[in-house]
Design a protein around this motif. Sequence first.
Motif, PDB file in Angstrom:
ATOM      1  N   LEU A 101      53.469  44.440  36.531  1.00 26.98           N
ATOM      2  CA  LEU A 101      52.530  43.379  36.913  1.00 26.98           C
ATOM      3  C   LEU A 101      53.052  42.017  36.432  1.00 26.98           C
ATOM      4  O   LEU A 101      53.016  41.027  37.171  1.00 26.98           O
ATOM      5  N   THR A 102      53.524  41.994  35.194  1.00 26.20           N
ATOM      6  CA  THR A 102      54.004  40.727  34.624  1.00 26.20           C
ATOM      7  C   THR A 102      55.263  40.269  35.355  1.00 26.20           C
ATOM      8  O   THR A 102      55.485  39.076  35.566  1.00 26.20           O
ATOM      9  N   LEU A 103      56.093  41.244  35.754  1.00 25.95           N
ATOM     10  CA  LEU A 103      57.304  40.880  36.493  1.00 25.95           C
ATOM     11  C   LEU A 103      56.954  40.302  37.855  1.00 25.95           C
ATOM     12  O   LEU A 103      57.600  39.363  38.336  1.00 25.95           O
ATOM     13  N   LEU A 104      55.898  40.847  38.463  1.00 26.24           N
ATOM     14  CA  LEU A 104      55.445  40.316  39.750  1.00 26.24           C
ATOM     15  C   LEU A 104      55.024  38.854  39.577  1.00 26.24           C
ATOM     16  O   LEU A 104      55.358  37.986  40.385  1.00 26.24           O
ATOM     17  N   TRP A 105      54.341  38.591  38.488  1.00 23.44           N
ATOM     18  CA  TRP A 105      53.897  37.231  38.164  1.00 23.44           C
ATOM     19  C   TRP A 105      55.116  36.299  37.982  1.00 23.44           C
ATOM     20  O   TRP A 105      55.128  35.170  38.454  1.00 23.44           O
ATOM     21  N   ASP A 125      59.503  34.715  40.644  1.00 25.99           N
ATOM     22  CA  ASP A 125      60.283  33.549  41.084  1.00 25.99           C
ATOM     23  C   ASP A 125      61.350  33.150  40.065  1.00 25.99           C
ATOM     24  O   ASP A 125      62.332  32.509  40.412  1.00 25.99           O
ATOM     25  N   ASP A 126      61.113  33.487  38.799  1.00 27.24           N
ATOM     26  CA  ASP A 126      62.065  33.059  37.755  1.00 27.24           C
ATOM     27  C   ASP A 126      63.157  34.092  37.504  1.00 27.24           C
ATOM     28  O   ASP A 126      64.119  33.810  36.788  1.00 27.24           O
ATOM     29  N   PRO A 160      61.316  31.419  26.959  1.00 29.67           N
ATOM     30  CA  PRO A 160      59.954  31.922  27.175  1.00 29.67           C
ATOM     31  C   PRO A 160      59.516  31.836  28.631  1.00 29.67           C
ATOM     32  O   PRO A 160      60.041  31.032  29.386  1.00 29.67           O
ATOM     33  N   GLY A 161      58.542  32.667  28.983  1.00 27.83           N
ATOM     34  CA  GLY A 161      58.031  32.720  30.354  1.00 27.83           C
ATOM     35  C   GLY A 161      57.662  34.159  30.676  1.00 27.83           C
ATOM     36  O   GLY A 161      57.932  35.061  29.884  1.00 27.83           O
ATOM     37  N   PRO A 162      57.045  34.349  31.849  1.00 32.32           N
ATOM     38  CA  PRO A 162      56.610  35.715  32.207  1.00 32.32           C
ATOM     39  C   PRO A 162      57.762  36.727  32.236  1.00 32.32           C
ATOM     40  O   PRO A 162      57.554  37.891  31.932  1.00 32.32           O
ATOM     41  N   VAL A 163      58.969  36.289  32.595  1.00 29.46           N
ATOM     42  CA  VAL A 163      60.077  37.264  32.667  1.00 29.46           C
ATOM     43  C   VAL A 163      60.388  37.812  31.273  1.00 29.46           C
ATOM     44  O   VAL A 163      60.588  39.017  31.097  1.00 29.46           O
ATOM     45  N   LEU A 171      71.077  37.816  46.044  1.00 26.26           N
ATOM     46  CA  LEU A 171      70.922  36.922  47.202  1.00 26.26           C
ATOM     47  C   LEU A 171      70.033  35.721  46.883  1.00 26.26           C
ATOM     48  O   LEU A 171      69.817  34.870  47.749  1.00 26.26           O
ATOM     49  N   ASP A 172      69.484  35.698  45.648  1.00 29.09           N
ATOM     50  CA  ASP A 172      68.596  34.618  45.240  1.00 29.09           C
ATOM     51  C   ASP A 172      67.391  34.515  46.181  1.00 29.09           C
ATOM     52  O   ASP A 172      67.000  33.423  46.596  1.00 29.09           O
ATOM     53  N   LEU A 173      66.827  35.651  46.525  1.00 28.94           N
ATOM     54  CA  LEU A 173      65.693  35.689  47.456  1.00 28.94           C
ATOM     55  C   LEU A 173      64.460  36.187  46.709  1.00 28.94           C
ATOM     56  O   LEU A 173      64.309  37.392  46.473  1.00 28.94           O
ATOM     57  N   ASN A 174      63.561  35.257  46.368  1.00 27.02           N
ATOM     58  CA  ASN A 174      62.391  35.632  45.573  1.00 27.02           C
ATOM     59  C   ASN A 174      61.527  36.672  46.252  1.00 27.02           C
ATOM     60  O   ASN A 174      60.918  37.517  45.592  1.00 27.02           O
ATOM     61  N   VAL A 175      61.489  36.609  47.598  1.00 26.51           N
ATOM     62  CA  VAL A 175      60.602  37.532  48.302  1.00 26.51           C
ATOM     63  C   VAL A 175      61.033  38.979  48.073  1.00 26.51           C
ATOM     64  O   VAL A 175      60.200  39.883  47.939  1.00 26.51           O
ATOM     65  N   LEU A 176      62.335  39.217  47.969  1.00 26.25           N
ATOM     66  CA  LEU A 176      62.809  40.575  47.699  1.00 26.25           C
ATOM     67  C   LEU A 176      62.411  41.014  46.284  1.00 26.25           C
ATOM     68  O   LEU A 176      62.049  42.165  46.055  1.00 26.25           O
ATOM     69  N   VAL A 177      62.474  40.070  45.338  1.00 22.60           N
ATOM     70  CA  VAL A 177      62.069  40.400  43.966  1.00 22.60           C
ATOM     71  C   VAL A 177      60.586  40.758  43.944  1.00 22.60           C
ATOM     72  O   VAL A 177      60.166  41.727  43.303  1.00 22.60           O
ATOM     73  N   GLN A 178      59.797  39.975  44.700  1.00 24.55           N
ATOM     74  CA  GLN A 178      58.349  40.256  44.749  1.00 24.55           C
ATOM     75  C   GLN A 178      58.081  41.627  45.358  1.00 24.55           C
ATOM     76  O   GLN A 178      57.313  42.421  44.825  1.00 24.55           O
TER      77      GLN A 178
END
Length: 424
Positions: free
Chosen positions: A36-40, A43-44, A52-55, A386-393
């Motif tokens: 869940l936190t990774l989904l949040w 983008d990073d 620091p940050g959600p990642v 590929l630096d594609l956030n949508v794939l990470v999401q």
Amino acid sequence: MMPGGFMGGAKDRLLPVSVPFRFFGAAAFFHVLAWLTLLWGADDLPRFIGGPGPVLAALHLMTLGVLAMAAIGASYQLLPVATRQPLARVWMARLSFWLFAPGLLILALGMSGEADSALWPGAILACAGLLLFALLTGDNLRRAGSLPIVAAHGGAALVALLGTIAAGLLLIGDFSHGYLADHASVAVLHMGVAAFGFMGLLVFGYSLILVPMYLLSRSVPTRPGWLQLGLGVAAILLFAAGRLMALPLLDVFALLIGLAAAATYLVLMRAAWKSAMRRRQGLSFVLLRAGWAGMVLGLLAGLVLAAGIDIPNGPALFGWIVLVGWLLTFVTGILQRIMPFLASMHATGRGGKPVRVSDLTAELPLRIHAVGHGLAFVLVALGIVLDLNVLVQLGAVAGLAGALAFAAFAGVVIVQVYRLGPPS
Ligand code: HEM
């Protein structure tokens, strides 16, 4: 040669069921929270290089919350059985949980960047829990005369844990006081010692007893076991020296020696497989094998980076392959065997009859988990390169679905063990 069937008379050394299962249940819970936190923070992730940050929070929910939590539960229950030495104080094991689990939640909140003031209280509580675990397990291993090779792996892993904690605390202090000359290098040192030293050596050592046990193999040769330990420790020491002396070239040698350690380990696992009396191993062995592939791939990716060859978002990709491709895959594979197996030892069934392991597991959630986990690994890795956030999401959603299914499996096992066996 090491005996594969070390479980003889093991029932006498079982801890109260609530002790190991609280760690396994918490690992399943933190697994969900980590995705869940990774989904949040999706983008990073591709450009993550620390800070620091959600990642950062997700990373620690995964590494400390799932990997370390499962390793602690397994150590408390399996080591006394394997070493034939009881745990010194069961209340200390319980206390370590009540320090570590809430501490980790608070630490993760601090790391997410949402509440900086939570960093120190969380770190102190979580590290106190880890230190208590190190003390109890170190004491048990010291008395483990019958399994010197496992004890040596465990001892080296605990030393690495102390290094991980020290570097972690230094890094937290540096966030507010900025005393480190090279924060990034200490962060890499912390990651390497934690993932390869603490978790990696535990995986190497425990595999020597767990894998032959599940395969019903007769034996695993001891000498290559010492070789894998020697090579593993040499690789980590060389890597640490390279960081401390600012000689990044040493990373190349450390990774080459690490690959030799991994090859020795795989030879040992193959030997266990060859002498196996039970070859049909199902899904958990698919995950173990995938984890081993992740281990080799991670070391190769590290070598390419250390040699100065550019991979897009290389540091994040390397961390992803090592932590998720290798360690998380392996640990979820082992957990899905350990939990029903320990549950069957606890559960007596109606009329005092033994309960079969197959009655204490849940196949469908485990299949969903394996598919979700595999998809998540591939999608996020592609998203990073590929630096594609949508794939990470998308990957994080698949990972979350898998983690929820895994939690359902853990829930089934825990409910069954309490239903069938006397709760204690
Ligand atoms: C199994 C144990 C652990 C693992 C596998 C682990 C893994 C990692 C990883 C992969 C990173 C990112 C590295 C980077 O920035 O390049 C990191 C950073 C960090 N870890 Fe851990 N960690 C562990 C335990 C701890 C503990 C116990 C603490 C706290 C006491 C801690 C505190 C930190 C901090 C503060 C950072 C941020 C460094 C930065 O600024 O980038 N870690 N850890």
